[in-house]
Design an enzyme around this catalytic site. Structure first.
Site, PDB file in Angstrom:
ATOM      1  N   ARG A  55       0.830  -1.207   0.000  1.00 43.14           N
ATOM      2  CA  ARG A  55       0.000   0.000   0.000  1.00 43.14           C
ATOM      3  C   ARG A  55       0.869   1.264   0.000  1.00 43.14           C
ATOM      4  NH1 ARG A  55      -2.881  -0.216   4.743  1.00 43.14           N
ATOM      5  NH2 ARG A  55      -1.864   1.597   5.618  1.00 43.14           N
ATOM      6  N   TYR A 109     -15.049  17.131 -17.617  1.00 42.46           N
ATOM      7  CA  TYR A 109     -15.447  15.749 -17.828  1.00 42.46           C
ATOM      8  C   TYR A 109     -16.655  15.449 -16.927  1.00 42.46           C
ATOM      9  CZ  TYR A 109     -14.703  10.671 -17.968  1.00 42.46           C
ATOM     10  OH  TYR A 109     -14.848   9.333 -18.123  1.00 42.46           O
ATOM     11  N   ASP A 182      -6.320  19.008 -15.122  1.00 48.40           N
ATOM     12  CA  ASP A 182      -6.518  17.704 -15.765  1.00 48.40           C
ATOM     13  C   ASP A 182      -5.963  17.837 -17.185  1.00 48.40           C
ATOM     14  OD1 ASP A 182      -7.466  15.507 -17.173  1.00 48.40           O
ATOM     15  OD2 ASP A 182      -9.386  15.452 -16.130  1.00 48.40           O
ATOM     16  N   LYS A 207      -6.350   6.851 -21.180  1.00 53.03           N
ATOM     17  CA  LYS A 207      -6.525   7.499 -22.478  1.00 53.03           C
ATOM     18  C   LYS A 207      -5.202   7.512 -23.268  1.00 53.03           C
ATOM     19  CE  LYS A 207     -10.544   8.051 -20.596  1.00 53.03           C
ATOM     20  NZ  LYS A 207     -10.979   9.296 -19.967  1.00 53.03           N
TER      21      LYS A 207
HETATM   22  C1  LIG Z   1     -11.521   9.666 -18.776  1.00 50.08           C
HETATM   23  C2  LIG Z   1     -11.263  10.960 -18.142  1.00 50.08           C
HETATM   24  C3  LIG Z   1     -11.216  11.077 -16.756  1.00 50.08           C
HETATM   25  C4  LIG Z   1     -11.469   9.910 -15.829  1.00 50.08           C
HETATM   26  O1  LIG Z   1     -10.509   8.909 -15.982  1.00 50.08           O
HETATM   27  P1  LIG Z   1     -10.814   7.353 -15.653  1.00 50.08           P
HETATM   28  O2  LIG Z   1      -9.502   6.698 -15.952  1.00 50.08           O
HETATM   29  O3  LIG Z   1     -11.935   6.924 -16.529  1.00 50.08           O
HETATM   30  O4  LIG Z   1     -11.179   7.296 -14.210  1.00 50.08           O
HETATM   31  C5  LIG Z   1     -10.965  12.326 -16.212  1.00 50.08           C
HETATM   32  N1  LIG Z   1     -10.768  13.403 -16.995  1.00 50.08           N
HETATM   33  C6  LIG Z   1     -10.798  13.320 -18.337  1.00 50.08           C
HETATM   34  C7  LIG Z   1     -10.562  14.546 -19.138  1.00 50.08           C
HETATM   35  C8  LIG Z   1     -11.051  12.102 -18.958  1.00 50.08           C
HETATM   36  O5  LIG Z   1     -11.098  12.032 -20.290  1.00 50.08           O
END
Ligand SMILES: *Cc1c(COP(=O)(O)O)cnc(C)c1O
Length: 392
Positions: A55, A109, A182, A207
């Site tokens: 952890r 998002y 983000d 992504k």
């Molecule tokens: C997909 C996405 C997220 C969330 O990510 P997960 O891996 O699905 O939890 C957050 N911000 C953006 C811009 C995204 O495209």
């Protein structure tokens, strides 16, 4: 070193016994022992580096974190089990010794909006939303709400707006708050938020970075000032990405600059083609002359890089015609997610922005005839041909 080189080399080749593995192995051990108990005592006390319990740290996960820190020019990274987990922990790290208030971009998002409304607000964290592309509005919100943290996406979803991150960072710093970015849509190939003054940067590794649609993961990278608190939170609550997923993410990242270069080049050609199609209405893409943040795009992004997401409207289409269009696609995958090697199409009103009331969607400019395309690495002619036959 250029990012193409960093992506291939950073994090790997740590000594393991007498030899050095060329790529990082998958370490599944939950606990670690040392010949002398005194050594374990010092590892627990964090006087010396070392592993004790999964952890806290894990060598596979750590290699990935080192790689991500190098890509984002940050001090410390935490690789998490999802992008959403990363966002939650980044916000918690930002707010731990600041005012429990968040000013967030209104274009986020879908799940991030939900995170603010259904996790942070019930815990007593007030959230206010602003048009992040309007600096006056951001300044006014900072003065009115005195937030502990400001949250924005480098390129917003799904209309691909681009805020002036460097100027926002300056304003946020002056206000004594933390800027959390983000960077999922832009990736460190286009912009490194920490070098523009942000404090914490998050990714959905799912992504572009991992890029193959086979692993869910997220990351937080921070400056030196937030490193200790981020580690502490991580060690206490255990959001870490597991060793198998860390391995997959790291394997994916090695080719990320190569894939992303192709995706961006493909997207530019697809966007230009869509702009000329008679059945296509508004096209949202940062390279187009019609994009409202053109100057910011030119200023913050490297030449030729506009991302690989395109949103567009299909003229006079209602939900039913959009479904028919999606069903006619043969190559482009009709699924949620983005940034994979294959092109993907999503209908925001049905998926990412489903939970917003139709009027709220309309106010944000997300109409019921809007679709969002994540352009893959296929031959661009094949992507265009599929769109052409599906548009009819
Ligand atoms: C997909 C996405 C997220 C969330 O990510 P997960 O891996 O699905 O939890 C957050 N911000 C953006 C811009 C995204 O495209």
């Amino acid at each position: 070193m250029k990012i193409e080189t960093t992506a291939v080399h950073a994090g790997d080749r740590k000594k393991a016994g007498a030899s050095i593995p060329v790529t990082t192995p998958i370490y599944t051990a939950a606990s670690y022992i040392y010949e002398q108990t005194e050594t374990l005592d010092r590892v627990f006390g964090r006087e010396i580096p070392g592993d004790s319990y999964a952890r806290y740290e894990n060598p596979t996960n750590r290699a990935l974190e080192e790689l991500i820190s190098s890509l984002e020019c940050g001090h410390t990274s935490l690789a998490c089990s999802s992008g959403m987990m990363a966002l939650q922990f980044a916000l918690q790290a930002a707010l731990i010794d600041r005012r429990k208030k968040i000013v967030a971009a209104q274009a986020l998002y879908g799940a991030t909006i939900r995170l603010l409304h259904s996790v942070f607000e019930p815990m007593g964290v007030e959230c206010a939303f602003v048009d992040i592309c309007n600096l006056d509005e951001v300044q006014a919100a900072l003065a009115e709400h005195k937030p502990g943290c400001v949250l924005m996406e480098t390129i917003s979803n799904p209309l691909l707006r681009v805020g002036q991150m460097d100027k926002i960072a300056e304003m946020v710093r002056e206000a004594g708050a933390a800027l959390v970015v983000d960077n999922t849509f832009a990736t460190p190939r286009m912009v490194r938020p920490l070098t523009l003054g942000a404090h914490l940067v998050c990714h959905s590794l799912t992504k572009y970075l991992a890029g193959h649609g086979d692993v869910l993961g997220g990351s937080i990278t921070c400056d030196a000032g937030h490193a200790e608190i981020l580690r502490q939170l991580g060690r206490t609550a255990g959001p870490l990405l597991g060793p198998f997923e860390s391995y997959l993410a790291m394997r994916g990242i090695k080719t990320f600059p190569l894939r992303f270069e192709r995706q961006c080049a493909n997207a530019l050609r697809v966007a230009e083609w869509l702009g000329k199609h008679p059945k296509v209405g508004n096209v949202y893409f940062p390279a187009l002359a019609s994009h409202p943040d053109r100057q910011t795009v030119e200023r913050l992004f490297p030449p030729g890089y506009y991302g690989a997401m395109i949103s567009f409207e299909i003229r006079d289409a209602k939900r039913e015609q959009i479904f028919d269009f999606l069903d006619r696609l043969k190559l482009i995958v009709r699924a949620t997610s983005l940034g994979d090697v294959h092109s993907m199409m999503l209908y925001p009103a049905m998926s990412s922005h489903r939970e917003l009331a139709p009027r709220q969607r309309e106010r944000l400019g997300i109409l019921d005839n809007l679709v969002r395309l994540s352009v893959g690495i296929e031959a661009v002619e094949d992507i265009v041909a599929d769109l052409d036959q599906a548009l009819g």
